[in-house]
Design an enzyme around this catalytic site. Structure first.
Site, PDB file in Angstrom:
ATOM      1  N   GLN A   1     -49.107  68.151 -73.605  1.00  0.00           N
ATOM      2  CA  GLN A   1     -50.105  68.323 -72.554  1.00  0.00           C
ATOM      3  C   GLN A   1     -51.482  68.626 -73.135  1.00  0.00           C
ATOM      4  OE1 GLN A   1     -48.354  71.696 -70.489  1.00  0.00           O
ATOM      5  NE2 GLN A   1     -47.985  72.680 -72.456  1.00  0.00           N
TER       6      GLN A   1
ATOM      7  N   GLU B   1     -40.077  78.622 -75.247  1.00  0.00           N
ATOM      8  CA  GLU B   1     -41.290  77.902 -74.846  1.00  0.00           C
ATOM      9  C   GLU B   1     -41.353  76.596 -75.630  1.00  0.00           C
ATOM     10  OE1 GLU B   1     -44.489  76.190 -73.742  1.00  0.00           O
ATOM     11  OE2 GLU B   1     -44.215  78.172 -72.782  1.00  0.00           O
TER      12      GLU B   1
ATOM     13  N   ASP C   1     -36.739  73.129 -76.286  1.00  0.00           N
ATOM     14  CA  ASP C   1     -36.388  72.758 -74.916  1.00  0.00           C
ATOM     15  C   ASP C   1     -35.485  73.820 -74.296  1.00  0.00           C
ATOM     16  OD1 ASP C   1     -34.068  71.028 -73.227  1.00  0.00           O
ATOM     17  OD2 ASP C   1     -36.158  70.626 -72.734  1.00  0.00           O
TER      18      ASP C   1
ATOM     19  N   ASP D   1     -40.787  81.062 -65.937  1.00  0.00           N
ATOM     20  CA  ASP D   1     -42.246  80.988 -65.778  1.00  0.00           C
ATOM     21  C   ASP D   1     -42.688  79.591 -66.196  1.00  0.00           C
ATOM     22  OD1 ASP D   1     -44.978  81.351 -65.701  1.00  0.00           O
ATOM     23  OD2 ASP D   1     -45.072  82.615 -67.485  1.00  0.00           O
TER      24      ASP D   1
ATOM     25  N   TYR E   1     -54.789  80.201 -57.832  1.00  0.00           N
ATOM     26  CA  TYR E   1     -53.750  79.208 -57.640  1.00  0.00           C
ATOM     27  C   TYR E   1     -54.016  78.461 -56.332  1.00  0.00           C
ATOM     28  CZ  TYR E   1     -50.861  81.190 -61.381  1.00  0.00           C
ATOM     29  OH  TYR E   1     -50.363  81.621 -62.584  1.00  0.00           O
TER      30      TYR E   1
END
Length: 356
Positions: A84, A159, A190, A209, A278
Site C-alpha cells: 500500500q 502485522e 499474514d 485492528d 473517520y
C-alpha cells in the site's frame, strides 16, 4: 499543469479546477501535492466509477458521495510498500496524520478514542487477561493500551506491512512505544496463516485492528477468518473486531453480526465510539465471546480504574473509562431497526448501566 495526476497504478486522475487555480496562485503548495493532497488539503482517496475519466470523486467506494478534508501543513513521508501507499503529513488541527492508500488511519489528536476503546472494551470484560493477540495494529497504539493491563503476560502482534511499523516508530513514538514492552512479540506476516498455526485455545483475547474490508482486508471479515479466531480463543475468550460506521455500513454490520452469531456461542454485541477523522465521525466494534464462562460486555468485570497503574501507564487515558465502556453499547433506534439482530442483544446480558 494539465489538470491530471497519476495514482500508484498509473491511472490518470482529474484534479478539480478549483485546486488547479489554487496551485497556480500559490506555487509553494506544489510540494505538498499528490493524488490526495491537493492545494494544501488532504481529501480521502480519489477514486473513479466506470471509466476513470468519466466520473471522479474524492472518496473511497466504502463511503460514496462524501469526503472529509484536512488542512495540510507539511507532507512528511510518502512511500509505496509492498502492499500500500504510506503517507504521513502534519495537519493544522489534528497533528500528524497517517494515511494508507489515501485513507486516514489515525491522527495524533483523536487516535486515543479508537485505540483505547478497541482495546479496553474486550480486556475489561474478562477477569485477569493473560495472553492477547493483535491482528494488524502496526502503529503500536493497541499494544500501548494492552500494556496497561498488569495481568497480561504475553502479547503477540501479527502485522503484514513492516513499513507501517517503521513509519510509526519514526513519526508516532507515542503509539509505537507499545512495541518496547518486553511482553510484546512481533510477527511480520499474514495474520490468516499465523492464526492457522496458533495452538487451539491459546488466547484470552484477540483484537483485530484491520483496515477497511476492501482488497486484501476483505478476507478479515469473512466466515473462515472468524472460525479461525474462535478456534484460537480459550473457553470464554473474547474477540474485538473493528466494525465500520453505523451511518454508512449497516449492511456490513448486519453481515458481520450474522456470521459471528453462527460461530461464537457465548455472546455477540456491537459498540461504537466517536472518532472525528473517520468517515461519518464514528467507528464500530463487534465484540464476541466463545462458549464457556459467560461474558457481560456491557458491564466491565475488570474496570480499568481498579487495575493498578493502568490509567497513567506511559500516558494518561484520554478517552476510555468505565462510563464510556457501558455507554458504547447503547445503540440508536435506527441501527436496531436496520440491523434486526442487534435488537436481540438487549436480551443477551444485562441492559447498559453506568459503572461508578
Amino acid at each position: 499543469m494539465d489538470g491530471r495526476a497519476s495514482d500508484w497504478n498509473g491511472l490518470e486522475k482529474e484534479i478539480p479546477s478549483c485546486c488547479l487555480k489554487a496551485k497556480a496562485s500559490a506555487p509553494e503548495l506544489e510540494a505538498t501535492c499528490h493524488s490526495t493532497v491537493v492545494s494544501g488539503w488532504f481529501s480521502e482517496s480519489q477514486s473513479c466509477s466506470g471509466e476513470c475519466n468519466k466520473v471522479v470523486y474524492f472518496n473511497n467506494p466504502m463511503w460514496p458521495g462524501e469526503a472529509h478534508s484536512i488542512k495540510v501543513e507539511k507532507k512528511l513521508y510518502k512511500e509505496k510498500s509492498e502492499y500500500q501507499e504510506v503517507l504521513v503529513f502534519e495537519s493544522s488541527s489534528y497533528g500528524k496524520v497517517l494515511a494508507l492508500d489515501g485513507i486516514v488511519q489515525l491522527t495524533e489528536k483523536d487516535e486515543c478514542a479508537y485505540q483505547e476503546m478497541i482495546t479496553h472494551l474486550p480486556l475489561c470484560s474478562i477477569p485477569s487477561p493473560k495472553t492477547v493477540l493483535v491482528v494488524g495494529g502496526g502503529d503500536g497504539g493497541v499494544l500501548r493500551e494492552i500494556c496497561r493491563h498488569s495481568s497480561v503476560e504475553h502479547i503477540d502482534i501479527c502485522e503484514i506491512d513492516k513499513m507501517v511499523i517503521d513509519v510509526s516508530r519514526q513519526f508516532f513514538p507515542e503509539l509505537a512505544v507499545g512495541f518496547e514492552d518486553p511482553r510484546v512479540h512481533l510477527h511480520v506476516g499474514d495474520a490468516v496463516e499465523f492464526l492457522h498455526q496458533a495452538p487451539e485455545g491459546k488466547y484470552d483475547a484477540i483484537i483485530v485492528d484491520s483496515s477497511d474490508p476492501v482488497g486484501p482486508a476483505q478476507e478479515l471479515v469473512e466466515k473462515p477468518f472468524f472460525e479461525t479466531i474462535a478456534r484460537a480463543l480459550r473457553s470464554g475468550g473474547v474477540l474485538c473486531n473493528m466494525a465500520e460506521s453505523m451511518w454508512l455500513h449497516t449492511h456490513l454490520i448486519e453481515e458481520m453480526i450474522s456470521i459471528c452469531r453462527q460461530i461464537f456461542k457465548g455472546s455477540v454485541h456491537y459498540a461504537w465510539a466517536s472518532v472525528p477523522t473517520y468517515p461519518s465521525g464514528v467507528i464500530g466494534f463487534v465484540l464476541c465471546s466463545t462458549e464457556g464462562p459467560p461474558v457481560d460486555f456491557v458491564n466491565p468485570i475488570n474496570p480499568i480504574e481498579k487495575v493498578e497503574g493502568a490509567i497513567k501507564h506511559k500516558r494518561e487515558l484520554r478517552f476510555y473509562n468505565s462510563q464510556m465502556h457501558s455507554a458504547a453499547f447503547a445503540l440508536p433506534a435506527f441501527l436496531k431497526s436496520k440491523v434486526g439482530l442487534l435488537r436481540d442483544a438487549d436480551t443477551d446480558g444485562d441492559a447498559p448501566t453506568v459503572v461508578a
